[in-house]
Design a protein around this motif. Structure first.
Motif, short mmCIF file in Angstrom:
data_model
loop_
_atom_site.label_atom_id
_atom_site.label_comp_id
_atom_site.label_asym_id
_atom_site.label_seq_id
_atom_site.Cartn_x
_atom_site.Cartn_y
_atom_site.Cartn_z
N THR A 2 0.51 -1.38 0.10
CA THR A 2 0.21 -0.35 -0.08
C THR A 2 1.01 1.08 -0.10
O THR A 2 0.91 2.00 -0.90
N SER A 3 2.19 1.23 0.52
CA SER A 3 3.25 2.63 0.60
C SER A 3 3.19 2.87 -1.21
O SER A 3 3.78 4.14 -1.13
N LEU A 4 3.49 1.35 -1.69
CA LEU A 4 3.93 1.74 -2.96
C LEU A 4 2.79 2.58 -3.81
O LEU A 4 3.21 3.10 -4.71
N ILE A 6 0.79 4.74 -2.33
CA ILE A 6 0.32 5.71 -1.86
C ILE A 6 1.60 7.10 -2.38
O ILE A 6 1.24 7.74 -2.91
N ILE A 7 2.53 6.48 -2.80
CA ILE A 7 3.98 6.57 -3.48
C ILE A 7 3.97 6.61 -5.07
O ILE A 7 3.98 7.78 -5.50
#
Length: 116
Positions: A2-4, A6-7
């Motif tokens: 999920t952080s990927l 978002i980025i």
């Protein structure tokens, strides 16, 4: 994962905002001098094949050479704290001798004299 996501969405969003802003904002009018390819003091309306002083290029190359050598001297104080004193003194002394010999060679051959 999920952080990927978002980025990547932030990167795509910022890119889209900047692209749209570049299209919406007014363009500035460039005059003849701003749009000319020469930015180093040449007259942009005359021929680009004018003879140029060899001394200028020699001084520019010498500046780049000594600037690079000074940049190579910056890590030496840090190397002194990481290793014993003998290799540090040997390496820095050899480097400074080579630098001084190069400067003396250029000085003797007249490479540093601007007008002859």
């Amino acid at each position: 994962m999920t952080s990927l996501f978002i980025i990547l969405s932030l990167i795509i969003g910022i890119s889209l905002v900047l692209a749209i802003a570049g299209q919406i904002l007014p363009n500035r009018s460039n005059d003849n001098e701003k749009s000319s390819p020469y930015e180093c003091g040449f007259d942009p309306l005359n021929s680009a094949r004018l003879p140029f002083s060899f001394r200028f290029f020699l001084v520019a190359i010498l500046f780049l050479l000594f600037d690079l050598e000074i940049a190579l001297l910056f890590p030496l104080p840090t190397a002194q704290t990481l290793a014993s004193m003998e290799p540090f003194l040997l390496i820095s002394s050899v480097f400074m001798i080579i630098l001084a010999l190069g400067l003396a060679f250029e000085w003797i051959n007249g490479g540093l004299e601007w007008a002859n």
